[in-house]
Scaffold this motif. Sequence first.
Motif, PDB file in Angstrom:
ATOM      1  N   SER A   1       0.799  -1.227   0.000  1.00  0.00           N
ATOM      2  CA  SER A   1       0.000   0.000   0.000  1.00  0.00           C
ATOM      3  C   SER A   1       0.831   1.276   0.000  1.00  0.00           C
ATOM      4  CB  SER A   1      -0.915   0.016   1.229  1.00  0.00           C
ATOM      5  OG  SER A   1      -0.146   0.194   2.420  1.00  0.00           O
ATOM      6  N   GLY A   2       2.106   1.152   0.313  1.00  0.00           N
ATOM      7  CA  GLY A   2       2.936   2.344   0.443  1.00  0.00           C
ATOM      8  C   GLY A   2       3.176   2.713   1.894  1.00  0.00           C
ATOM      9  N   GLY A   3       2.516   1.989   2.806  1.00  0.00           N
ATOM     10  CA  GLY A   3       2.749   2.219   4.221  1.00  0.00           C
ATOM     11  C   GLY A   3       4.024   1.530   4.685  1.00  0.00           C
ATOM     12  N   LYS A   4       4.365   1.744   5.941  1.00  0.00           N
ATOM     13  CA  LYS A   4       5.596   1.184   6.499  1.00  0.00           C
ATOM     14  C   LYS A   4       5.257   0.110   7.525  1.00  0.00           C
ATOM     15  CE  LYS A   4       9.608   2.463   9.338  1.00  0.00           C
ATOM     16  NZ  LYS A   4      10.246   3.575  10.099  1.00  0.00           N
ATOM     17  N   LEU A   5       5.900  -1.037   7.403  1.00  0.00           N
ATOM     18  CA  LEU A   5       5.728  -2.128   8.368  1.00  0.00           C
ATOM     19  C   LEU A   5       6.658  -1.871   9.543  1.00  0.00           C
ATOM     20  CD1 LEU A   5       4.339  -4.869   8.894  1.00  0.00           C
ATOM     21  CD2 LEU A   5       6.276  -5.956   7.739  1.00  0.00           C
ATOM     22  N   LEU A   6       6.079  -1.690  10.724  1.00  0.00           N
ATOM     23  CA  LEU A   6       6.875  -1.340  11.901  1.00  0.00           C
ATOM     24  C   LEU A   6       7.373  -2.578  12.644  1.00  0.00           C
ATOM     25  CD1 LEU A   6       7.743   1.298  13.361  1.00  0.00           C
ATOM     26  CD2 LEU A   6       5.792   0.974  14.874  1.00  0.00           C
ATOM     27  N   THR A   7       6.743  -3.700  12.420  1.00  0.00           N
ATOM     28  CA  THR A   7       7.132  -4.948  13.079  1.00  0.00           C
ATOM     29  C   THR A   7       7.886  -5.849  12.097  1.00  0.00           C
ATOM     30  OG1 THR A   7       4.889  -5.700  12.579  1.00  0.00           O
ATOM     31  CG2 THR A   7       5.331  -4.975  14.829  1.00  0.00           C
ATOM     32  N   GLU A   8       8.442  -6.938  12.606  1.00  0.00           N
ATOM     33  CA  GLU A   8       9.178  -7.862  11.750  1.00  0.00           C
ATOM     34  C   GLU A   8       8.258  -8.520  10.731  1.00  0.00           C
ATOM     35  OE1 GLU A   8      11.638 -10.769  13.587  1.00  0.00           O
ATOM     36  OE2 GLU A   8      12.305  -9.425  15.183  1.00  0.00           O
TER      37      GLU A   8
ATOM     38  N   VAL B   1      -0.964 -15.660  13.886  1.00  0.00           N
ATOM     39  CA  VAL B   1      -0.455 -14.521  13.118  1.00  0.00           C
ATOM     40  C   VAL B   1       0.316 -13.624  14.075  1.00  0.00           C
ATOM     41  CG1 VAL B   1      -1.056 -12.481  11.763  1.00  0.00           C
ATOM     42  CG2 VAL B   1      -2.382 -14.590  11.485  1.00  0.00           C
ATOM     43  N   SER B   2       1.502 -13.229  13.684  1.00  0.00           N
ATOM     44  CA  SER B   2       2.310 -12.343  14.533  1.00  0.00           C
ATOM     45  C   SER B   2       1.639 -10.973  14.656  1.00  0.00           C
ATOM     46  CB  SER B   2       3.703 -12.164  13.929  1.00  0.00           C
ATOM     47  OG  SER B   2       4.423 -13.371  13.937  1.00  0.00           O
ATOM     48  N   PRO B   3       1.716 -10.339  15.835  1.00  0.00           N
ATOM     49  CA  PRO B   3       1.216  -8.977  15.980  1.00  0.00           C
ATOM     50  C   PRO B   3       1.888  -8.073  14.940  1.00  0.00           C
ATOM     51  CG  PRO B   3       1.733  -9.907  18.119  1.00  0.00           C
ATOM     52  CD  PRO B   3       2.265 -10.862  17.096  1.00  0.00           C
ATOM     53  N   THR B   4       1.080  -7.371  14.160  1.00  0.00           N
ATOM     54  CA  THR B   4       1.590  -6.607  13.027  1.00  0.00           C
ATOM     55  C   THR B   4       1.155  -5.154  13.106  1.00  0.00           C
ATOM     56  OG1 THR B   4       1.478  -8.614  11.657  1.00  0.00           O
ATOM     57  CG2 THR B   4       1.661  -6.504  10.501  1.00  0.00           C
ATOM     58  N   ILE B   5       2.114  -4.241  12.950  1.00  0.00           N
ATOM     59  CA  ILE B   5       1.842  -2.802  13.007  1.00  0.00           C
ATOM     60  C   ILE B   5       2.273  -2.152  11.701  1.00  0.00           C
ATOM     61  CG2 ILE B   5       2.235  -0.636  14.235  1.00  0.00           C
ATOM     62  CD1 ILE B   5       3.118  -2.323  16.665  1.00  0.00           C
ATOM     63  N   PHE B   6       1.353  -1.390  11.109  1.00  0.00           N
ATOM     64  CA  PHE B   6       1.675  -0.552   9.951  1.00  0.00           C
ATOM     65  C   PHE B   6       1.554   0.909  10.362  1.00  0.00           C
ATOM     66  CE2 PHE B   6       0.393  -4.429   7.671  1.00  0.00           C
ATOM     67  CZ  PHE B   6       1.379  -4.499   6.688  1.00  0.00           C
ATOM     68  N   VAL B   7       2.404   1.749   9.786  1.00  0.00           N
ATOM     69  CA  VAL B   7       2.308   3.199  10.004  1.00  0.00           C
ATOM     70  C   VAL B   7       2.338   3.891   8.649  1.00  0.00           C
ATOM     71  CG1 VAL B   7       3.371   3.137  12.291  1.00  0.00           C
ATOM     72  CG2 VAL B   7       4.814   3.413  10.272  1.00  0.00           C
ATOM     73  N   ASP B   8       1.854   5.136   8.647  1.00  0.00           N
ATOM     74  CA  ASP B   8       1.879   5.981   7.443  1.00  0.00           C
ATOM     75  C   ASP B   8       1.222   5.297   6.246  1.00  0.00           C
ATOM     76  OD1 ASP B   8       3.326   7.874   8.923  1.00  0.00           O
ATOM     77  OD2 ASP B   8       5.235   6.933   8.400  1.00  0.00           O
ATOM     78  N   VAL B   9       0.110   4.634   6.489  1.00  0.00           N
ATOM     79  CA  VAL B   9      -0.622   3.977   5.410  1.00  0.00           C
ATOM     80  C   VAL B   9      -1.554   4.995   4.744  1.00  0.00           C
ATOM     81  CG1 VAL B   9      -2.309   2.175   4.875  1.00  0.00           C
ATOM     82  CG2 VAL B   9      -0.520   1.745   6.569  1.00  0.00           C
ATOM     83  N   PRO B  10      -1.609   5.039   3.419  1.00  0.00           N
ATOM     84  CA  PRO B  10      -2.527   5.950   2.726  1.00  0.00           C
ATOM     85  C   PRO B  10      -3.963   5.730   3.191  1.00  0.00           C
ATOM     86  CG  PRO B  10      -0.963   5.029   1.170  1.00  0.00           C
ATOM     87  CD  PRO B  10      -0.756   4.288   2.469  1.00  0.00           C
TER      88      PRO B  10
ATOM     89  N   GLY C   1      -7.978  -9.632  12.843  1.00  0.00           N
ATOM     90  CA  GLY C   1      -6.735 -10.295  13.195  1.00  0.00           C
ATOM     91  C   GLY C   1      -5.851  -9.314  13.946  1.00  0.00           C
ATOM     92  N   PRO C   2      -4.716  -9.767  14.444  1.00  0.00           N
ATOM     93  CA  PRO C   2      -3.816  -8.904  15.231  1.00  0.00           C
ATOM     94  C   PRO C   2      -3.004  -7.965  14.343  1.00  0.00           C
ATOM     95  CG  PRO C   2      -2.862 -11.077  15.018  1.00  0.00           C
ATOM     96  CD  PRO C   2      -4.221 -11.163  14.375  1.00  0.00           C
ATOM     97  N   VAL C   3      -3.714  -7.115  13.617  1.00  0.00           N
ATOM     98  CA  VAL C   3      -3.093  -6.158  12.699  1.00  0.00           C
ATOM     99  C   VAL C   3      -3.654  -4.775  13.007  1.00  0.00           C
ATOM    100  CG1 VAL C   3      -2.721  -5.513  10.292  1.00  0.00           C
ATOM    101  CG2 VAL C   3      -2.944  -7.930  10.917  1.00  0.00           C
ATOM    102  N   VAL C   4      -2.775  -3.786  13.157  1.00  0.00           N
ATOM    103  CA  VAL C   4      -3.224  -2.431  13.464  1.00  0.00           C
ATOM    104  C   VAL C   4      -2.488  -1.431  12.587  1.00  0.00           C
ATOM    105  CG1 VAL C   4      -1.535  -2.093  15.329  1.00  0.00           C
ATOM    106  CG2 VAL C   4      -3.667  -0.793  15.351  1.00  0.00           C
ATOM    107  N   ILE C   5      -3.198  -0.378  12.193  1.00  0.00           N
ATOM    108  CA  ILE C   5      -2.610   0.700  11.413  1.00  0.00           C
ATOM    109  C   ILE C   5      -2.591   1.947  12.292  1.00  0.00           C
ATOM    110  CG2 ILE C   5      -2.801   2.155   9.385  1.00  0.00           C
ATOM    111  CD1 ILE C   5      -4.722  -1.037   9.332  1.00  0.00           C
ATOM    112  N   ILE C   6      -1.438   2.583  12.405  1.00  0.00           N
ATOM    113  CA  ILE C   6      -1.306   3.791  13.218  1.00  0.00           C
ATOM    114  C   ILE C   6      -0.864   4.941  12.323  1.00  0.00           C
ATOM    115  CG2 ILE C   6      -0.202   4.853  15.226  1.00  0.00           C
ATOM    116  CD1 ILE C   6       0.305   2.050  16.329  1.00  0.00           C
ATOM    117  N   ASN C   7      -1.722   5.930  12.178  1.00  0.00           N
ATOM    118  CA  ASN C   7      -1.409   7.133  11.406  1.00  0.00           C
ATOM    119  C   ASN C   7      -1.455   8.349  12.323  1.00  0.00           C
ATOM    120  OD1 ASN C   7      -1.021   5.717   9.064  1.00  0.00           O
ATOM    121  ND2 ASN C   7      -2.859   6.448   8.021  1.00  0.00           N
ATOM    122  N   THR C   8      -0.987   9.470  11.837  1.00  0.00           N
ATOM    123  CA  THR C   8      -0.920  10.679  12.660  1.00  0.00           C
ATOM    124  C   THR C   8      -1.927  11.734  12.190  1.00  0.00           C
ATOM    125  OG1 THR C   8       0.838  11.576  11.255  1.00  0.00           O
ATOM    126  CG2 THR C   8       1.507  10.333  13.208  1.00  0.00           C
ATOM    127  N   PHE C   9      -2.149  12.704  13.066  1.00  0.00           N
ATOM    128  CA  PHE C   9      -2.995  13.851  12.721  1.00  0.00           C
ATOM    129  C   PHE C   9      -2.432  15.083  13.407  1.00  0.00           C
ATOM    130  CE2 PHE C   9      -4.732  12.445  16.761  1.00  0.00           C
ATOM    131  CZ  PHE C   9      -5.046  13.630  17.425  1.00  0.00           C
TER     132      PHE C   9
END
Length: 205
Positions: A67-74, A87-96, A108-116
């Motif tokens: 997607s263009g986001g960044k995977l913060l976890t392994e 499924v390993s706990p998965t964090i994405f940041v800066d996802v469009p 599932g254990p997947v979370v997206i964290i973006n900023t405002f």
Amino acid sequence: MSGQTCMANSRIYVQRAVAEPFLAKFKAAFTSSRLGDPADPTVNQGPQADKIQHATVLRYIEMGKQSGGKLLTEDKQPEMPPGNFFVSPTIFVDVPEDATIMKDEIFGPVVIINTFDTEAEAVAKANDTEYGLYAAVYTKDLDRAMRVASRLEAGTVGVNCTSPTKGDDMPFGGQKGSGVQRESYIHSMETFMETKSVLIKVAEL
């Protein structure tokens, strides 16, 4: 738990000024999950419900990486015996904001964290989804908490708490694609009721 609750926090918006320390603490806590048999009291993350859901979550993770986001976890899944759908706990940041993993429910254990930057921006981004079952706002400003809670398009809003916290004696349900009816001792009965209005004209006294 295995991250399959219908009101899990799949999108988190953090004010840019505190994003860096928040991400460090969140990653440390999220990735410390102990995977295994959920009946074991020392385990805090179980498997996906079945093979199909396991494959679905892994597919969403691949979508996130593209997607263009960044995977913060392994970028690595746990080595488990066949038939164990972890499924390993998965964090994405800066996802469009228009990415599929921002719009769909992953379960599932997947979370997206973006900023405002501003309150209005946070509310607009939070509401930019067809789902509206549960939302949460964290702030020390009670006036802001009530203002934002009233603007979030969700059936339940936690203030300085989040899912799965809910009031068992309070109506529970969603908005938009998450439904319009409510579960509760009293409100759920209204679905089966037909309210009738009777108007009576009486003589003037």
